[in-house]
Design a protein around this motif. Structure first.
Motif, PDB file in Angstrom:
ATOM      1  N   LYS A  75       4.022   1.129  -3.465  1.00  0.00           N
ATOM      2  CA  LYS A  75       5.090   2.104  -4.138  1.00  0.00           C
ATOM      3  C   LYS A  75       5.040   3.275  -3.347  1.00  0.00           C
ATOM      4  N   VAL A  76       3.796   3.849  -2.516  1.00  0.00           N
ATOM      5  CA  VAL A  76       3.768   4.923  -1.635  1.00  0.00           C
ATOM      6  C   VAL A  76       4.724   4.706  -0.724  1.00  0.00           C
ATOM      7  N   LEU A  77       4.646   3.440  -0.128  1.00  0.00           N
ATOM      8  CA  LEU A  77       5.521   3.339   1.073  1.00  0.00           C
ATOM      9  C   LEU A  77       7.292   2.489   0.827  1.00  0.00           C
ATOM     10  N   ALA A  78       7.392   2.810  -0.348  1.00  0.00           N
ATOM     11  CA  ALA A  78       8.805   2.096  -0.920  1.00  0.00           C
ATOM     12  C   ALA A  78      10.036   2.702  -0.275  1.00  0.00           C
ATOM     13  N   THR A  79      10.026   4.034  -0.096  1.00  0.00           N
ATOM     14  CA  THR A  79      11.427   4.648   0.160  1.00  0.00           C
ATOM     15  C   THR A  79      11.719   4.395   1.560  1.00  0.00           C
ATOM     16  N   PRO A  80      13.168   3.987   1.881  1.00  0.00           N
ATOM     17  CA  PRO A  80      13.678   3.589   3.094  1.00  0.00           C
ATOM     18  C   PRO A  80      13.459   4.642   4.137  1.00  0.00           C
ATOM     19  N   GLU A  81      13.537   5.957   3.709  1.00  0.00           N
ATOM     20  CA  GLU A  81      13.567   6.974   4.700  1.00  0.00           C
ATOM     21  C   GLU A  81      12.554   7.382   5.452  1.00  0.00           C
ATOM     22  N   LEU A  82      11.354   6.571   4.967  1.00  0.00           N
ATOM     23  CA  LEU A  82       9.801   6.535   5.791  1.00  0.00           C
ATOM     24  C   LEU A  82      10.037   5.674   6.952  1.00  0.00           C
ATOM     25  N   TYR A  83      11.231   5.088   7.143  1.00  0.00           N
ATOM     26  CA  TYR A  83      11.333   3.965   8.418  1.00  0.00           C
ATOM     27  C   TYR A  83      12.649   4.465   9.162  1.00  0.00           C
ATOM     28  N   THR A  84      12.960   5.580   8.996  1.00  0.00           N
ATOM     29  CA  THR A  84      14.156   6.199   9.885  1.00  0.00           C
ATOM     30  C   THR A  84      13.690   5.878  11.489  1.00  0.00           C
ATOM     31  N   PHE A  85      12.630   6.249  11.773  1.00  0.00           N
ATOM     32  CA  PHE A  85      12.324   6.343  13.285  1.00  0.00           C
ATOM     33  C   PHE A  85      11.549   5.158  13.786  1.00  0.00           C
ATOM     34  N   THR A  86      11.273   4.202  12.676  1.00  0.00           N
ATOM     35  CA  THR A  86      10.655   2.864  13.192  1.00  0.00           C
ATOM     36  C   THR A  86      11.655   1.651  13.182  1.00  0.00           C
ATOM     37  N   GLY A  87      12.518   1.701  12.251  1.00  0.00           N
ATOM     38  CA  GLY A  87      13.603   0.659  12.010  1.00  0.00           C
ATOM     39  C   GLY A  87      12.933  -0.402  11.231  1.00  0.00           C
ATOM     40  N   ASP A  88      11.776  -0.016  10.425  1.00  0.00           N
ATOM     41  CA  ASP A  88      11.313  -1.050   9.401  1.00  0.00           C
ATOM     42  C   ASP A  88      11.631  -0.978   8.198  1.00  0.00           C
ATOM     43  N   ALA A  89      11.421  -1.720   7.358  1.00  0.00           N
ATOM     44  CA  ALA A  89      11.847  -1.668   5.975  1.00  0.00           C
ATOM     45  C   ALA A  89      10.758  -1.663   4.813  1.00  0.00           C
ATOM     46  N   PRO A  90      10.755  -0.958   3.900  1.00  0.00           N
ATOM     47  CA  PRO A  90       9.483  -0.925   2.836  1.00  0.00           C
ATOM     48  C   PRO A  90       8.875  -2.451   2.616  1.00  0.00           C
ATOM     49  N   PRO A  91       7.512  -2.596   2.745  1.00  0.00           N
ATOM     50  CA  PRO A  91       6.987  -3.691   2.500  1.00  0.00           C
ATOM     51  C   PRO A  91       6.990  -3.782   0.863  1.00  0.00           C
ATOM     52  N   THR A  92       6.723  -5.173   0.661  1.00  0.00           N
ATOM     53  CA  THR A  92       6.347  -5.791  -0.637  1.00  0.00           C
ATOM     54  C   THR A  92       4.909  -5.500  -0.949  1.00  0.00           C
ATOM     55  N   ALA A  93       4.319  -5.644  -2.045  1.00  0.00           N
ATOM     56  CA  ALA A  93       3.024  -5.569  -2.158  1.00  0.00           C
ATOM     57  C   ALA A  93       2.205  -6.973  -1.739  1.00  0.00           C
ATOM     58  N   GLU A  94       3.000  -8.074  -1.670  1.00  0.00           N
ATOM     59  CA  GLU A  94       2.590  -9.278  -1.143  1.00  0.00           C
ATOM     60  C   GLU A  94       2.562  -9.152   0.449  1.00  0.00           C
ATOM     61  N   GLU A  95       3.515  -8.671   0.941  1.00  0.00           N
ATOM     62  CA  GLU A  95       3.661  -8.341   2.494  1.00  0.00           C
ATOM     63  C   GLU A  95       2.452  -7.551   2.940  1.00  0.00           C
ATOM     64  N   LEU A  96       2.113  -6.418   2.346  1.00  0.00           N
ATOM     65  CA  LEU A  96       0.961  -5.561   2.519  1.00  0.00           C
ATOM     66  C   LEU A  96      -0.227  -6.092   2.366  1.00  0.00           C
ATOM     67  N   ALA A  97      -0.461  -6.961   1.281  1.00  0.00           N
ATOM     68  CA  ALA A  97      -1.709  -7.630   1.206  1.00  0.00           C
ATOM     69  C   ALA A  97      -1.992  -8.553   2.111  1.00  0.00           C
ATOM     70  N   GLY A  98      -0.961  -9.317   2.687  1.00  0.00           N
ATOM     71  CA  GLY A  98      -1.193 -10.009   3.865  1.00  0.00           C
ATOM     72  C   GLY A  98      -1.283  -9.351   5.183  1.00  0.00           C
ATOM     73  N   ARG A  99      -0.583  -8.039   5.275  1.00  0.00           N
ATOM     74  CA  ARG A  99      -0.915  -7.545   6.456  1.00  0.00           C
ATOM     75  C   ARG A  99      -2.359  -6.799   6.432  1.00  0.00           C
ATOM     76  N   TYR A 100      -2.817  -6.446   5.147  1.00  0.00           N
ATOM     77  CA  TYR A 100      -4.251  -5.777   5.192  1.00  0.00           C
ATOM     78  C   TYR A 100      -5.426  -6.706   5.451  1.00  0.00           C
ATOM     79  N   GLU A 101      -4.975  -8.222   4.841  1.00  0.00           N
ATOM     80  CA  GLU A 101      -6.020  -9.269   5.187  1.00  0.00           C
ATOM     81  C   GLU A 101      -6.032  -9.138   6.544  1.00  0.00           C
ATOM     82  N   ARG A 102      -5.192  -9.430   7.515  1.00  0.00           N
ATOM     83  CA  ARG A 102      -5.025  -9.480   8.937  1.00  0.00           C
ATOM     84  C   ARG A 102      -5.883  -8.361   9.526  1.00  0.00           C
ATOM     85  N   GLN A 103      -5.531  -7.065   8.995  1.00  0.00           N
ATOM     86  CA  GLN A 103      -6.053  -5.799   9.640  1.00  0.00           C
ATOM     87  C   GLN A 103      -7.515  -5.580   9.391  1.00  0.00           C
ATOM     88  N   LEU A 104      -8.012  -6.100   8.076  1.00  0.00           N
ATOM     89  CA  LEU A 104      -9.318  -6.386   7.962  1.00  0.00           C
ATOM     90  C   LEU A 104     -10.312  -7.427   8.614  1.00  0.00           C
TER      91      LEU A 104
END
Length: 161
Positions: free
Chosen positions: A26-55
């Motif tokens: 929810k914090v990262l849900a606004t597309p404006e956050l990705y203006t300079f990176t070209g990414d898109a807002p992640p879903t909760a499921e995508e973030l959970a997977g990313r967090y598992e990899r980071q941890l």
């Protein structure tokens, strides 16, 4: 090296946990956050997977991935994150604050706190990459004590301390 909680004047920097994924989506849900990176807002499921990899951490034994979510001490709301990749005595840092909480100095406060925490752990060189047109991130880097170099890496300026 292990990420541990530390506080600044208005913020708690909490070591990353997979359980934060839903609120952080929810914090990262606004597309404006990705203006300079070209990414898109992640879903909760995508973030959970990313967090598992980071941890799980990197494959390199001499490298550490340190990740924190930023929580407001006023209301315990998550407002963004900071991260550091540490190798030897060098760390590359990054920060993101959700658009709802921008303009309050949270990114500057969190980045300064991160630099101070890393210095206390013995990190000697701190770098960040900032898009040339991202004036807000440049201001955060400056406030954290980093100086812009003329070196461009994948279209971003290298900042260093």
């Amino acid at each position: 090296m292990i990420a541990s909680r530390f506080d600044t004047e208005r913020l708690a920097l909490l070591p990353l946990r997979v359980e934060y994924a839903e609120e952080m989506a929810k914090v990262l849900a606004t597309p404006e956050l990705y203006t300079f990176t070209g990414d898109a807002p992640p879903t909760a499921e995508e973030l959970a997977g990313r967090y598992e990899r980071q941890l799980a951490g990197p494959a390199r034994q001499d490298e550490y991935w340190l990740n924190w979510v930023i929580s407001s001490l006023q209301d315990a709301a998550l407002v963004g994150y900071v991260q550091a990749t540490v190798s030897g005595s060098e760390a590359e840092i990054a920060w993101v604050v959700g658009t709802t909480w921008q303009g309050r100095g949270y990114a500057k406060e969190a980045a300064i706190g991160l630099v101070n925490w890393l210095r206390a752990q013995g990190v000697e060189r701190i770098i960040a990459h900032v898009h040339p047109d991202h004036t807000a991130s440049a201001a955060v880097a400056t406030a954290a004590g980093l100086s812009r170099t003329d070196h461009l890496d994948d279209g971003e300026h290298l900042w260093q301390l």
